[in-house]
Design an enzyme around this catalytic site. Structure first.
Site, PDB file in Angstrom:
ATOM      1  CE  LYS A  15      11.598   5.853   8.698  1.00  0.00           C
ATOM      2  NZ  LYS A  15      11.512   4.561   9.412  1.00  0.00           N
ATOM      3  NE  ARG A 130      15.173   3.642  17.915  1.00  0.00           N
ATOM      4  CZ  ARG A 130      14.278   3.909  16.976  1.00  0.00           C
ATOM      5  NH1 ARG A 130      14.675   4.374  15.801  1.00  0.00           N
ATOM      6  NH2 ARG A 130      12.999   3.717  17.190  1.00  0.00           N
TER       7      ARG A 130
HETATM    8  P1  AP5 Z   1       9.633   7.920  13.465  1.00  0.00           P
HETATM    9  O1  AP5 Z   1      10.452   8.579  14.491  1.00  0.00           O
HETATM   10  O2  AP5 Z   1       9.810   8.302  12.048  1.00  0.00           O
HETATM   11  O3  AP5 Z   1       9.797   6.356  13.642  1.00  0.00           O
HETATM   12  P2  AP5 Z   1       9.804   5.142  12.623  1.00  0.00           P
HETATM   13  O4  AP5 Z   1       9.387   5.415  11.226  1.00  0.00           O
HETATM   14  O5  AP5 Z   1       9.053   4.087  13.335  1.00  0.00           O
HETATM   15  O6  AP5 Z   1      11.302   4.840  12.426  1.00  0.00           O
HETATM   16  P3  AP5 Z   1      12.388   4.804  13.534  1.00  0.00           P
HETATM   17  O7  AP5 Z   1      12.838   6.173  13.875  1.00  0.00           O
HETATM   18  O8  AP5 Z   1      11.926   3.917  14.663  1.00  0.00           O
HETATM   19  O9  AP5 Z   1      13.539   3.981  12.785  1.00  0.00           O
HETATM   20  P4  AP5 Z   1      14.581   4.484  11.710  1.00  0.00           P
HETATM   21  O10 AP5 Z   1      14.212   3.906  10.389  1.00  0.00           O
HETATM   22  O11 AP5 Z   1      14.814   5.953  11.789  1.00  0.00           O
HETATM   23  O12 AP5 Z   1      15.858   3.685  12.227  1.00  0.00           O
HETATM   24  P5  AP5 Z   1      17.172   4.204  13.019  1.00  0.00           P
HETATM   25  O13 AP5 Z   1      18.084   4.917  12.080  1.00  0.00           O
HETATM   26  O14 AP5 Z   1      16.803   4.857  14.298  1.00  0.00           O
HETATM   27  O15 AP5 Z   1       8.097   8.107  13.813  1.00  0.00           O
HETATM   28  C1  AP5 Z   1       7.655   7.851  15.133  1.00  0.00           C
HETATM   29  C2  AP5 Z   1       6.135   8.057  15.191  1.00  0.00           C
HETATM   30  O16 AP5 Z   1       5.815   9.437  14.859  1.00  0.00           O
HETATM   31  C3  AP5 Z   1       5.306   7.234  14.193  1.00  0.00           C
HETATM   32  O17 AP5 Z   1       5.037   5.921  14.686  1.00  0.00           O
HETATM   33  C4  AP5 Z   1       4.057   8.096  14.079  1.00  0.00           C
HETATM   34  O18 AP5 Z   1       3.229   7.920  15.190  1.00  0.00           O
HETATM   35  C5  AP5 Z   1       4.616   9.520  14.116  1.00  0.00           C
HETATM   36  N1  AP5 Z   1       4.932  10.013  12.762  1.00  0.00           N
HETATM   37  C6  AP5 Z   1       6.159  10.263  12.250  1.00  0.00           C
HETATM   38  N2  AP5 Z   1       6.075  10.684  10.976  1.00  0.00           N
HETATM   39  C7  AP5 Z   1       4.745  10.711  10.665  1.00  0.00           C
HETATM   40  C8  AP5 Z   1       4.022  11.023   9.480  1.00  0.00           C
HETATM   41  N3  AP5 Z   1       4.648  11.409   8.357  1.00  0.00           N
HETATM   42  N4  AP5 Z   1       2.671  10.910   9.512  1.00  0.00           N
HETATM   43  C9  AP5 Z   1       2.033  10.550  10.651  1.00  0.00           C
HETATM   44  N5  AP5 Z   1       2.657  10.210  11.787  1.00  0.00           N
HETATM   45  C10 AP5 Z   1       4.010  10.287  11.802  1.00  0.00           C
HETATM   46  O19 AP5 Z   1      17.842   2.777  13.321  1.00  0.00           O
HETATM   47  C11 AP5 Z   1      17.266   1.866  14.243  1.00  0.00           C
HETATM   48  C12 AP5 Z   1      18.390   1.138  15.023  1.00  0.00           C
HETATM   49  O20 AP5 Z   1      19.117   0.322  14.115  1.00  0.00           O
HETATM   50  C13 AP5 Z   1      19.415   2.077  15.671  1.00  0.00           C
HETATM   51  O21 AP5 Z   1      19.791   1.536  16.907  1.00  0.00           O
HETATM   52  C14 AP5 Z   1      20.599   2.081  14.686  1.00  0.00           C
HETATM   53  O22 AP5 Z   1      21.824   2.305  15.338  1.00  0.00           O
HETATM   54  C15 AP5 Z   1      20.494   0.684  14.093  1.00  0.00           C
HETATM   55  N6  AP5 Z   1      20.908   0.632  12.693  1.00  0.00           N
HETATM   56  C16 AP5 Z   1      20.572   1.521  11.698  1.00  0.00           C
HETATM   57  N7  AP5 Z   1      21.089   1.148  10.525  1.00  0.00           N
HETATM   58  C17 AP5 Z   1      21.761  -0.015  10.764  1.00  0.00           C
HETATM   59  C18 AP5 Z   1      22.504  -0.915   9.937  1.00  0.00           C
HETATM   60  N8  AP5 Z   1      22.671  -0.682   8.607  1.00  0.00           N
HETATM   61  N9  AP5 Z   1      23.051  -2.006  10.518  1.00  0.00           N
HETATM   62  C19 AP5 Z   1      22.883  -2.250  11.830  1.00  0.00           C
HETATM   63  N10 AP5 Z   1      22.201  -1.454  12.688  1.00  0.00           N
HETATM   64  C20 AP5 Z   1      21.630  -0.344  12.155  1.00  0.00           C
HETATM   65 MG    MG Z   2      13.993   7.534  12.908  1.00  0.00          MG
END
Ligand code: AP5
Ligand code: MG
Length: 218
Positions: A15, A130
């Site tokens: 995301k 990551r």
């Molecule tokens: P948040 O920061 O939103 O974490 P998440 O939803 O768990 O998602 P991530 O940020 O871990 O992953 P992402 O999908 O953004 O992936 P990324 O691009 O980094 O939320 C954290 C916490 O905050 C929650 O657990 C909760 O406690 C709280 N919170 C947040 N919003 C809330 C809400 N609305 N309500 C209540 N609580 C809330 O990519 C991951 C990795 O993969 C990176 O290393 C990247 O380089 C790699 N990557 C990405 N795309 C690709 C691809 N296509 N191919 C290969 N590698 C890739």
């Molecule tokens: Mg994120």
């Protein structure tokens, strides 16, 4: 043209990576609830302290404070003008309903809600590798997207870190919370007829193309 997009999907699906591409290429303002919470934690605010107690356990921050925090940002003049890419909000049906009400009152039309979809083992691999910049927010991966100089951000040269909630047991809990609480949000938007499902197991550029072409905003 100002885009208005919601990205939904499990932890680690990409995301944040897609939000950054959409922001830089379409000009829409990226709004990540997770990033906003981490900024509050860093600044040691009351909201940050409250959020930390949930985030460290892989639980969701309560709806009330989360909705208030996000709607406040959606109401700014900059977001009205530029449009938005919501990343990580809404992730409960209650949050989604509050957002629908807000958009209705403000007569704001969504381009679409994108559900990024991959198997659990792929997201676990993405999260395990990551690393990110706490200063500018750039996201890297130890295999898929390596920084030019190991351990340092290409954009601002700050030290790269592993996120506190990327420990294996917290990742498992975040995936459970996604399945139980956030999946219904995807069903909610499907029932409203504005959902675009995008397979997110390809590389970031391929996923990006599927999003913009699927939404017809290329
Ligand atoms: P948040 O920061 O939103 O974490 P998440 O939803 O768990 O998602 P991530 O940020 O871990 O992953 P992402 O999908 O953004 O992936 P990324 O691009 O980094 O939320 C954290 C916490 O905050 C929650 O657990 C909760 O406690 C709280 N919170 C947040 N919003 C809330 C809400 N609305 N309500 C209540 N609580 C809330 O990519 C991951 C990795 O993969 C990176 O290393 C990247 O380089 C790699 N990557 C990405 N795309 C690709 C691809 N296509 N191919 C290969 N590698 C890739
Ligand atoms: Mg994120």
């Amino acid at each position: 043209m100002s885009a208005r997009i919601i990205l939904v999907g499990p932890p680690g699906v990409g995301k944040g990576t897609q939000a950054a591409l959409l922001e830089s290429r379409l000009g829409a303002k990226g709004l990540s609830s997770g990033v906003i919470f981490r900024t509050e934690i860093e600044a040691e605010t009351d909201l940050g302290q409250l959020a930390k107690s949930y985030i460290d356990r892989g639980e969701l921050v309560p709806n009330g404070v989360t909705i208030q925090m996000m709607l406040k940002r959606l109401r700014t003049e900059e977001v009205r003008r530029r449009g938005f890419v919501l990343d990580g909000f809404p992730r409960t049906v209650r949050q989604a309903e509050a957002l629908t009400d807000e958009l209705k009152v403000e007569e704001i039309h969504l381009d679409g809600v994108v559900s990024l979809e991959v198997a659990d083992d792929v997201v676990v691999g993405r999260l395990a590798g990551r690393i990110g910049c706490t200063k500018c927010g750039e996201i890297y991966h130890s295999v898929n997207k390596r920084p030019k100089r190991e351990g340092f951000c290409d954009v601002c040269n700050s030290v790269l870190v592993v996120r506190e909630d990327d420990k294996p047991e917290t990742i498992r809990q975040r995936l459970t919370v996604f399945r139980d609480t956030t999946r219904p949000v995807i069903d909610y938007y499907e029932s409203l007829g504005c959902l675009l499902k995008v397979p997110a197991d390809g590389d970031s550029e391929g996923v990006y193309r599927m999003i913009v072409e699927g939404l017809g905003i290329d």
